[in-house]
Design a protein around this motif. Structure first.
Motif: not given
Length: 502
Positions: A184-188, A200-202, A226-229
């Protein structure tokens, strides 16, 4: 200054093979699922004590699943059949605790898998462990009162990133060939950059997120941005994982389907590439900037035309303030009511020239509903500015963060308000202190725009630490940055194992 380290090929064997390579070996019966699982468990046993990135395991459950995979007939196997993997401790997984680093969730053992985890299991993946996160998944350092501090495999004195820091550290150390993080803020992307792996942030909304913490267990509303990464040691593995994770959420799946279009191009030289790597709007360390420009020179030698002046027509400071309004509102949604009232009351006393992060938090929490709709309108205009930019360019290459991996700094930990928790800390950018939360600047580009962004190693190092970039692509065209990352990886190399984990 940038180090002149050699670019090494991806290992063809051992714990550092890619998920695609392991799946080929499993399908050809050159290795069994139990044998492969044990190989990774041995790597965890050997190195995790020094790194603390894998924080919970279900070995018996994983062995049972691996035995079942070995007994399946060769035909009709699911695509990830027999592949061991870990997932971030923000996802609910049956058989293991799901804490998100919160002590009050230390005993939370879910009875249902999170939706992305269920999709991976249905595809045959064997989830054997959970990886560490910061408390509440709000930091670029992965430490919490439940499991302690995770360390970067390249340098144990440095952060592996966050909030998917355990995820990226586990990949870099050879503990898992594939990981499921979130962003959500570069977490991946930030952990991928710090640890020298791919992430990859989809595009927003293409991966269902029920069962991810936050929100807290029992809450079902999804958060904006917020995304799955997925994270991996190759770009090809990222696309493999994305194909399996993409789906409408459970409320929409009766009528909707999602089909991500093919990459715009299949040859590197055909991509129209823009580069933004300066500190004109957002903080950027000098050594890291030089590494990115060296990477751009590598691309030019491969025949890629790189435009260093192109930008979307966006006011970047206003865009960042818009992003902060949204993410700090989300962060503030977990604050106790009494604290929230205190913060809101303080907003009336603020100077309009106060742009400290506590002041920004106070304004975000005191925003009235009709005012938030005005933010939504401005964001819609930003979406369209990005869309116009991507009629002329296919990718924007830019920094993932202000710096490469930095030293652990846990001062201020424990406050409910993240702006207060991080207040004593600072980022050291080219020898100058910057507010700690300025680290949100570069990641915010893709999050605010709902855009896909692939984090990829550059093959360059700063002070012995890997330097990555993010490749931002057009909305819902995730395969375009993924394919570019894969094509560059084939030419220049990609993941390099940290020396201490081989």
């Amino acid at each position: 200054m940038q180090d002149s380290a050699p670019i090494l090929p991806i290992s063809a064997g051992g714990s550092f093979s890619t998920a695609t390579q392991w799946l080929e070996a499993l399908r050809a019966r050159r290795i069994g699922a139990v044998e492969l699982l044990n190989l990774h468990l041995q790597q965890v046993e050997k190195h995790n004590g020094a790194l603390n990135v894998v924080v919970a395991q279900d070995i018996e459950g994983a062995l049972e699943a691996a035995r079942r995979a070995d007994n399946l007939p060769s035909s009709g196997r699911p695509p990830l059949s027999g592949l061991p993997m870990t997932v971030k401790d923000t996802y609910e997984v049956v058989g293991m605790p799901a804490t998100c680093g919160f002590p009050f969730l230390a005993d939370h053992r879910p009875q249902r898998d999170a939706d992305p985890v269920a999709r991976l299991k249905s595809a045959g993946a064997i989830i054997f462990g959970k990886t560490n996160v910061p408390a509440g998944a709000f930091d670029w350092q992965s430490f919490n009162p439940v499991y302690g501090t995770s360390k970067n495999p390249w340098d144990a004195s440095r952060s592996p990133g966050g909030s998917s820091g355990g995820s990226a550290g586990a990949l870099a150390a050879g503990f898992t060939p594939l990981e499921l993080g979130s962003d959500m803020g570069g977490s991946g992307r930030v952990p991928a950059h710090f640890c020298g792996v791919f992430g990859h942030k989809p595009s927003y909304g293409v991966i269902p997120m029920r069962g991810h913490i936050p929100p807290l267990p029992g809450q079902i509303a999804s958060f904006e941005m917020g995304v799955g990464s997925p994270l991996a040691r190759s770009a090809q593995d990222l696309e493999l994982a994305l194909d399996l994770l993409i789906a409408p959420d459970e409320r929409s799946q009766r009528a909707w389907s999602i089909a991500i279009p093919a990459s715009r191009h299949e040859r590197l030289q055909d991509f129209r590439v823009a580069l933004w790597a300066d500190d004109s709007a957002y903080a950027l360390d000098d050594g890291y900037r030089e590494a990115i420009h060296a990477y751009a020179d590598d691309l030019r030698r491969l025949g890629v035309v790189v435009d260093e002046g192109a930008r979307p027509d966006i006011d970047w400071q206003a865009a960042y303030e818009m992003y902060l309004t949204i993410i700090l509102s989300i962060a503030g949604s977990g604050v106790e009511a009494s604290e929230a009232r205190e913060v809101i009351e303080s907003a009336a006393l603020l100077s309009p020239n106060d742009f400290s992060y506590p002041a920004r938090m106070a304004r975000a929490l005191s925003l009235r509903h009709f005012e938030y709709y005005a933010v939504t309108e401005r964001r819609e205009k930003l979406f369209r500015a990005w869309r116009d930019f991507f009629t002329r360019y296919d990718l924007l290459i830019c920094p993932t963060f202000a710096t490469v991996a930095y030293e652990h700094d846990h001062r201020g930990a424990g406050a409910a308000d993240p702006t207060r928790a991080c207040k004593p800390r600072a980022l050291n950018v080219s020898g100058q202190p910057r507010p700690y939360l300025d680290g949100l600047q570069w990641p915010s580009l893709a999050n605010l725009g709902d855009l896909p962004s692939t984090a990829a190693p550059t093959g360059r190092f700063v002070g012995g630490l890997p330097a990555g970039v993010q490749l931002i692509g057009p909305y819902l065209e995730d395969r375009t940055p993924l394919r570019f990352a894969h094509l560059v990886e084939r030419e220049l190399g990609g993941f390099v194992p940290p020396p201490g984990c081989q």
